[in-house]
Design a protein around this motif. Structure first.
Motif, short mmCIF file in Angstrom:
data_model
loop_
_atom_site.label_atom_id
_atom_site.label_comp_id
_atom_site.label_asym_id
_atom_site.label_seq_id
_atom_site.Cartn_x
_atom_site.Cartn_y
_atom_site.Cartn_z
N HIS A 42 -11.45 2.35 -11.30
CA HIS A 42 -10.32 1.87 -10.32
C HIS A 42 -9.37 3.54 -10.32
O HIS A 42 -8.64 4.40 -10.66
CB HIS A 42 -8.70 1.36 -11.46
N GLN B 31 -5.55 4.30 -10.11
CA GLN B 31 -4.95 4.83 -10.93
C GLN B 31 -5.47 5.72 -11.83
O GLN B 31 -4.95 6.59 -13.01
CB GLN B 31 -5.01 3.79 -11.69
N PRO C 237 -5.96 -10.12 -6.87
CA PRO C 237 -4.53 -9.85 -6.73
C PRO C 237 -3.97 -7.82 -6.78
O PRO C 237 -4.50 -7.76 -7.62
CB PRO C 237 -3.81 -10.52 -7.22
N SER C 238 -3.05 -7.96 -5.92
CA SER C 238 -2.04 -6.49 -6.72
C SER C 238 -0.87 -6.85 -6.10
O SER C 238 0.16 -7.01 -5.50
CB SER C 238 -3.24 -5.69 -5.87
N THR C 239 0.29 -5.71 -6.80
CA THR C 239 1.33 -5.45 -6.36
C THR C 239 1.15 -3.83 -6.43
O THR C 239 1.63 -3.53 -5.30
CB THR C 239 2.69 -5.89 -6.89
N ARG C 240 1.12 -3.15 -7.43
CA ARG C 240 1.89 -1.92 -7.16
C ARG C 240 0.76 -1.28 -6.81
O ARG C 240 0.74 -0.80 -5.42
CB ARG C 240 0.91 -1.02 -8.73
N THR C 241 -0.80 -1.43 -6.80
CA THR C 241 -2.04 -0.51 -5.71
C THR C 241 -2.14 -1.17 -4.46
O THR C 241 -2.01 -0.03 -3.28
CB THR C 241 -3.07 -0.97 -6.25
N ARG D 118 -10.18 -3.55 -2.56
CA ARG D 118 -10.41 -4.25 -3.55
C ARG D 118 -10.99 -5.63 -3.95
O ARG D 118 -11.42 -6.65 -3.28
CB ARG D 118 -8.81 -4.44 -4.65
N PRO E 208 -0.58 0.06 -17.51
CA PRO E 208 -0.75 0.23 -15.69
C PRO E 208 -0.48 -0.50 -14.89
O PRO E 208 -0.16 -0.70 -13.86
CB PRO E 208 -2.42 0.10 -15.70
N GLY E 209 -0.01 -2.04 -15.66
CA GLY E 209 0.94 -3.11 -14.75
C GLY E 209 -0.42 -3.46 -13.87
O GLY E 209 -1.31 -3.31 -14.34
N PRO E 210 0.21 -4.95 -13.87
CA PRO E 210 1.26 -5.46 -14.44
C PRO E 210 1.20 -6.27 -15.81
O PRO E 210 -0.19 -5.76 -16.49
CB PRO E 210 1.05 -7.20 -13.97
N1 CP Z 1 -2.79 -1.19 -11.73
C1 CP Z 1 -2.71 -1.83 -10.93
O1 CP Z 1 -4.02 -1.56 -10.73
O2 CP Z 1 -1.62 -2.64 -10.72
P1 CP Z 1 -1.67 -4.02 -9.32
O3 CP Z 1 -2.87 -4.61 -9.95
O4 CP Z 1 -0.61 -4.77 -9.48
O5 CP Z 1 -1.93 -3.22 -8.26
#
Ligand code: CP
Length: 328
Positions: A150, A153, A67-71, A120, A278-280
């Motif tokens: 990463h 990041q 899962p990922s949102t930002r990347t 990823r 870095p989130g989440p």
């Molecule tokens: N920082 C980071 O990799 O966030 P995501 O998992 O939302 O991509």
């Protein structure tokens, strides 16, 4: 699987970056050039985003097996703002679930002229493995590899620190939390070490501290109150329960009391210290909400910088591959 895990796998015969799999082996000059280009793409909040046609004619495929949102979103926005075509594979409904190998998935995308593949995965070594088999004009960008790496990041974290603090040389940087499972920590350590911070500290409970063979040069702490004293940068990490097998972990409230980045603890850092994540985030576990949303927080700036950094990486890789095509 035959794997070449050395950082040289990401360079072409002339030493240029063809893939981005790890920050290991990148020089301070190379990191600085990427940060400078990323800064060129940064815009103030409320302004229209930067755009150019650096990737016109290219096709980016996002393959996120975790899962990922930002990347994922920032790679997509970065590619679109540079004029590329973008496809996002929904891995849960892709033919991977019918047993197709990752290489067959890659070859399928390559046959459709996808030429920059953003990956990823939870499996260590997969981006480097795939990079050995793709066609010469195809690039692999690591968007998060198990607990190992990463790189974008690490770059966006370095850019955020540079914007806030200017020079890396005098800085004392603390990375705190679940270090052992964190690819963010490993890439940040590589970036900050290469860029020459004065001191890099890592702080974790004993069960979440990696072995002595890793994080060369970092000062290790198992007491967050000692670790945070006088630092200029505090980077809190998410507890990665999905990667824990058998590690003893206290409940969330106990962890927050023992290791959370709280307002009280921030008083021990340098008065001008910034707070990163870095989130989440697990709010009120590894970081108190009032700190995450407080005046020292640069967490939203990290997110904004993610798009600019990914634009810089995409433009740089595409330029390097294009120059090989032109001069061969
Ligand atoms: N920082 C980071 O990799 O966030 P995501 O998992 O939302 O991509």
């Amino acid at each position: 699987m035959t794997r070449d895990l050395s950082p040289s796998v990401q360079r072409d015969a002339d030493g240029r970056l063809r893939h981005l799999i790890t920050l290991e082996g990148l020089s301070a000059d190379e990191l600085t050039a990427l940060l400078d280009l990323a800064q060129f793409y940064v815009r103030e909040a409320g302004d229209l985003p930067a755009r150019d046609q650096s990737l016109s004619g290219h096709t980016i495929a996002n393959l996120f097996f975790e899962p990922s949102t930002r990347t994922r979103v920032s790679f997509e926005l970065a590619a679109l703002r540079l004029g590329a075509d973008v496809v996002n594979l929904d891995m849960q409904s892709s033919s991977r679930v019918k047993g197709e190998t990752v290489l067959d998935t890659i070859y399928t995308l390559q046959a459709m002229h996808a030429d920059i593949l953003v990956m990823r995965d939870a499996e260590p070594g997969l981006p480097a493995y795939v990079a050995q088999f793709v066609a010469p004009h195809v690039c692999i960008l690591n968007a998060g590899e198990a607990h190992l790496s990463h790189p974008t990041q690490g770059l966006l974290d370095a850019l955020t620190v540079r914007q806030a603090k200017g020079d890396f040389a005098p800085l004392r940087v603390l990375i705190a939390g679940d270090i052992s499972h964190s690819r963010v920590a490993r890439s940040a350590w590589q970036a900050f070490t290469t860029l020459g911070v004065a001191e890099l500290r890592i702080a974790a409970p004993d069960d979440l501290m990696p072995g002595k063979g890793e994080f060369a040069g970092a000062t290790r702490f198992n007491d967050i109150d000692r670790a945070i004293a006088g630092v200029d940068v505090v980077m809190a990490l998410r507890i990665q329960r999905e990667r824990m097998r058998g590690a003893h972990m206290p409940d969330d409230a106990s962890y927050h009391r023992a290791f959370g980045i709280t307002a009280e603890r921030m008083k021990k850092a340098h008065p001008g210290a910034i707070v990163m994540h870095p989130g989440p985030m697990n709010r009120d576990v590894e970081i108190a909400s009032e700190v995450a949303d407080g005046p020292q927080s640069v967490i939203q700036q990290q997110v904004a910088n993610g798009v600019a950094v990914r634009m810089a990486v995409l433009a740089t890789i595409a330029r390097n591959v294009q120059s090989r095509r032109t001069f061969q």
